[in-house]
Design a protein around this motif. Structure first.
Motif, PDB file in Angstrom:
ATOM      1  N   SER A 163       9.758   3.138 -11.693  1.00  0.00           N
ATOM      2  CA  SER A 163       8.364   2.280 -11.798  1.00  0.00           C
ATOM      3  C   SER A 163       7.513   2.356 -10.729  1.00  0.00           C
ATOM      4  CB  SER A 163       8.993   1.046 -11.986  1.00  0.00           C
ATOM      5  OG  SER A 163       9.489   0.546 -10.738  1.00  0.00           O
ATOM      6  N   ILE A 164       7.698   2.763  -9.824  1.00  0.00           N
ATOM      7  CA  ILE A 164       6.734   2.948  -8.558  1.00  0.00           C
ATOM      8  C   ILE A 164       5.666   3.807  -8.473  1.00  0.00           C
ATOM      9  CG2 ILE A 164       6.774   2.683  -5.951  1.00  0.00           C
ATOM     10  CD1 ILE A 164       9.631   1.378  -5.972  1.00  0.00           C
ATOM     11  N   SER A 165       4.439   3.587  -8.234  1.00  0.00           N
ATOM     12  CA  SER A 165       3.616   4.662  -8.473  1.00  0.00           C
ATOM     13  C   SER A 165       2.761   4.883  -6.932  1.00  0.00           C
ATOM     14  CB  SER A 165       2.505   4.084  -9.376  1.00  0.00           C
ATOM     15  OG  SER A 165       1.893   3.076  -8.979  1.00  0.00           O
ATOM     16  N   ILE A 166       3.112   4.265  -5.844  1.00  0.00           N
ATOM     17  CA  ILE A 166       2.422   4.191  -4.593  1.00  0.00           C
ATOM     18  C   ILE A 166       3.089   5.063  -3.749  1.00  0.00           C
ATOM     19  CG2 ILE A 166       1.600   1.629  -4.249  1.00  0.00           C
ATOM     20  CD1 ILE A 166       4.094   1.144  -2.772  1.00  0.00           C
ATOM     21  N   PRO A 167       2.414   5.685  -2.878  1.00  0.00           N
ATOM     22  CA  PRO A 167       3.059   7.019  -1.964  1.00  0.00           C
ATOM     23  C   PRO A 167       4.338   6.284  -1.459  1.00  0.00           C
ATOM     24  CG  PRO A 167       0.727   6.629  -1.609  1.00  0.00           C
ATOM     25  CD  PRO A 167       1.100   5.322  -2.523  1.00  0.00           C
ATOM     26  N   VAL A 168       5.491   6.986  -1.575  1.00  0.00           N
ATOM     27  CA  VAL A 168       6.635   6.519  -1.013  1.00  0.00           C
ATOM     28  C   VAL A 168       7.194   7.721   0.033  1.00  0.00           C
ATOM     29  CG1 VAL A 168       8.968   5.643  -1.158  1.00  0.00           C
ATOM     30  CG2 VAL A 168       7.365   4.899  -2.474  1.00  0.00           C
ATOM     31  N   ASN A 190      23.284  12.809  -2.480  1.00  0.00           N
ATOM     32  CA  ASN A 190      23.323  11.954  -3.515  1.00  0.00           C
ATOM     33  C   ASN A 190      22.446  10.791  -3.393  1.00  0.00           C
ATOM     34  OD1 ASN A 190      24.605  11.794  -6.319  1.00  0.00           O
ATOM     35  ND2 ASN A 190      25.159   9.741  -5.491  1.00  0.00           N
ATOM     36  N   SER A 191      21.391  10.794  -2.480  1.00  0.00           N
ATOM     37  CA  SER A 191      20.471   9.855  -2.175  1.00  0.00           C
ATOM     38  C   SER A 191      19.165  10.377  -2.089  1.00  0.00           C
ATOM     39  CB  SER A 191      21.001   8.891  -0.912  1.00  0.00           C
ATOM     40  OG  SER A 191      20.983   9.807   0.082  1.00  0.00           O
ATOM     41  N   ALA A 192      18.579  10.664  -0.961  1.00  0.00           N
ATOM     42  CA  ALA A 192      17.265  11.140  -0.700  1.00  0.00           C
ATOM     43  C   ALA A 192      16.452  11.955  -1.555  1.00  0.00           C
ATOM     44  CB  ALA A 192      16.910  11.636   0.724  1.00  0.00           C
ATOM     45  N   PRO A 193      17.172  13.153  -1.864  1.00  0.00           N
ATOM     46  CA  PRO A 193      16.431  14.215  -2.908  1.00  0.00           C
ATOM     47  C   PRO A 193      16.237  13.580  -4.250  1.00  0.00           C
ATOM     48  CG  PRO A 193      18.316  15.373  -1.645  1.00  0.00           C
ATOM     49  CD  PRO A 193      18.276  13.567  -1.422  1.00  0.00           C
ATOM     50  N   LEU A 194      17.277  12.874  -4.636  1.00  0.00           N
ATOM     51  CA  LEU A 194      17.284  12.102  -5.845  1.00  0.00           C
ATOM     52  C   LEU A 194      16.078  11.163  -5.852  1.00  0.00           C
ATOM     53  CD1 LEU A 194      21.346  11.672  -6.738  1.00  0.00           C
ATOM     54  CD2 LEU A 194      19.588  13.714  -7.386  1.00  0.00           C
ATOM     55  N   SER A 195      16.311  10.153  -4.843  1.00  0.00           N
ATOM     56  CA  SER A 195      15.031   9.363  -4.971  1.00  0.00           C
ATOM     57  C   SER A 195      13.731   9.896  -4.735  1.00  0.00           C
ATOM     58  CB  SER A 195      15.298   8.272  -3.699  1.00  0.00           C
ATOM     59  OG  SER A 195      16.196   7.749  -3.757  1.00  0.00           O
ATOM     60  N   ALA A 196      13.574  11.017  -4.066  1.00  0.00           N
ATOM     61  CA  ALA A 196      12.258  11.451  -4.247  1.00  0.00           C
ATOM     62  C   ALA A 196      11.869  11.881  -5.437  1.00  0.00           C
ATOM     63  CB  ALA A 196      12.258  12.644  -3.065  1.00  0.00           C
ATOM     64  N   SER A 202       0.774  -1.114  -0.060  1.00  0.00           N
ATOM     65  CA  SER A 202      -0.059  -0.018   0.090  1.00  0.00           C
ATOM     66  C   SER A 202       0.888   1.287   0.041  1.00  0.00           C
ATOM     67  CB  SER A 202      -0.907  -0.136   1.252  1.00  0.00           C
ATOM     68  OG  SER A 202      -0.129  -0.009   2.528  1.00  0.00           O
ATOM     69  N   ARG A 203       1.971   1.237   0.775  1.00  0.00           N
ATOM     70  CA  ARG A 203       2.992   2.324   0.927  1.00  0.00           C
ATOM     71  C   ARG A 203       4.341   1.858   1.274  1.00  0.00           C
ATOM     72  NH1 ARG A 203       0.451   7.614   3.112  1.00  0.00           N
ATOM     73  NH2 ARG A 203      -1.456   7.481   2.260  1.00  0.00           N
ATOM     74  N   ASN A 209       5.390   9.369  -6.720  1.00  0.00           N
ATOM     75  CA  ASN A 209       4.594   9.785  -5.573  1.00  0.00           C
ATOM     76  C   ASN A 209       5.562   9.927  -4.351  1.00  0.00           C
ATOM     77  OD1 ASN A 209       2.277  10.623  -4.180  1.00  0.00           O
ATOM     78  ND2 ASN A 209       1.315   8.679  -4.349  1.00  0.00           N
ATOM     79  N   GLY A 210       6.669  10.396  -4.687  1.00  0.00           N
ATOM     80  CA  GLY A 210       7.466  10.531  -3.355  1.00  0.00           C
ATOM     81  C   GLY A 210       7.527  11.797  -2.406  1.00  0.00           C
ATOM     82  N   ILE A 211       7.843  11.667  -1.372  1.00  0.00           N
ATOM     83  CA  ILE A 211       7.535  12.773  -0.353  1.00  0.00           C
ATOM     84  C   ILE A 211       8.848  12.490   0.361  1.00  0.00           C
ATOM     85  CG2 ILE A 211       6.404  13.531   1.606  1.00  0.00           C
ATOM     86  CD1 ILE A 211       4.242  11.624   0.773  1.00  0.00           C
TER      87      ILE A 211
END
Length: 276
Positions: A214-219, A234-240, A116-117, A245-247
């Motif tokens: 490829s991921i569409s659920i909230p993360v 080089n990690s969190a901001p790039l992943s978001a 789900s998340r 649907n990244g937060i």
């Protein structure tokens, strides 16, 4: 103790606590630890009425110390085997460090039907190692040195990491906890040197860029800006940004091991996201 056997014959240890009908929170630990690293979160969510599940990655903790399969695809398939075994539906998957990479690869490889998340905490995606396409990454020599230190004196290496950068105990105002340090060392030494040695390549050289896209659920992407293990920029901001649907939630001054060192803050934010 509870185990599930994978298709290639590996026994994966897991914990499964709480009401069978409750919302499942599935935890994925970091390198080179075990499900025990989630004690503060599992007890917290259990007390809040959730069902909590955590496993020891192959070669880690109480799972089989096999000689191969220490890569993200096998890690993800092992998670799928456990999810299928438990019949888990619509779980929230939470991964710390290497466990964050495991979560991303699991969802990308096995789909979102049962998820789900998701939450990535101090996680290794998109890619840790420096390449032509990832100029902000860490030089490969950093990770080669990890392997050298592990092979030379794993026990000392596993003492130096929690005493120093993992929890930010090397900072001037830090207040080290001997219990936390010893618990990190205990978990590390339970696992297989071969699995941990190979795991350094898995967490540092796996490119999760396409998985994230490829991921569409909230993360929810949670990261401390004083992370000395997986550098923030080089990690969190790039992943978001790569997630549909990244937060992004940034924690000023928090270290890599913030689920333990700052458990009250992290737990409250996790609960808010899960309930949201």
């Amino acid at each position: 103790m509870a185990y599930v056997t994978t298709q290639d014959g590996v026994e994966i240890f897991y914990k499964d606590w709480g009401p069978r009908e409750a919302q499942v929170i599935f935890f994925h630990h970091g390198w080179p630890l075990s499900a025990d690293d989630w004690d503060a979160q599992m007890l917290f969510f259990l007390a809040n009425g959730f069902r909590v599940v955590a496993h020891d990655r192959r070669g880690h903790g109480r799972s089989s110390q096999v000689g191969d399969g220490h890569d993200m695809d096998h890690y993800a398939d092992d998670v799928a085997a456990l999810v299928n075994h438990l019949g888990v539906q619509k779980a929230v998957h939470i991964g710390h460090s290497t466990g964050g990479g495991e979560v991303v690869r699991y969802i990308a490889r096995h789909g979102e039907d049962r998820v789900s998340r998701a939450v990535l905490i101090s996680a290794v995606p998109p890619l840790m190692v420096k390449t032509d396409g990832n100029p902000g990454g860490l030089p490969k020599e950093v990770f080669d040195n990890f392997q050298v230190q592990l092979a030379a004196n794993r026990a000392q290496f596993y003492r130096d990491i929690p005493v120093g950068p993992f929890y930010g105990y090397n900072r001037p105002d830090a207040k080290p906890s001997e219990g936390v340090i010893l618990n990190w060392w205990r978990q590390g030494m339970m696992g297989s040197a071969k699995a941990h040695y190979d795991g350094i390549v898995a967490f540092s050289q796996t490119d999760f860029t396409d998985d994230l896209k490829s991921i569409s659920i909230p993360v929810l992407v949670m990261h401390g800006d004083d992370d000395q293990i997986v550098p923030y920029e080089n990690s969190a901001p790039l992943s978001a940004k790569l997630l549909r649907n990244g937060i992004l939630k940034t924690y000023p001054g928090f270290p890599h091991g913030m689920p333990t060192s700052n458990a009250d803050t992290i737990n409250a934010d996790l609960l808010a996201f899960v309930r949201g």
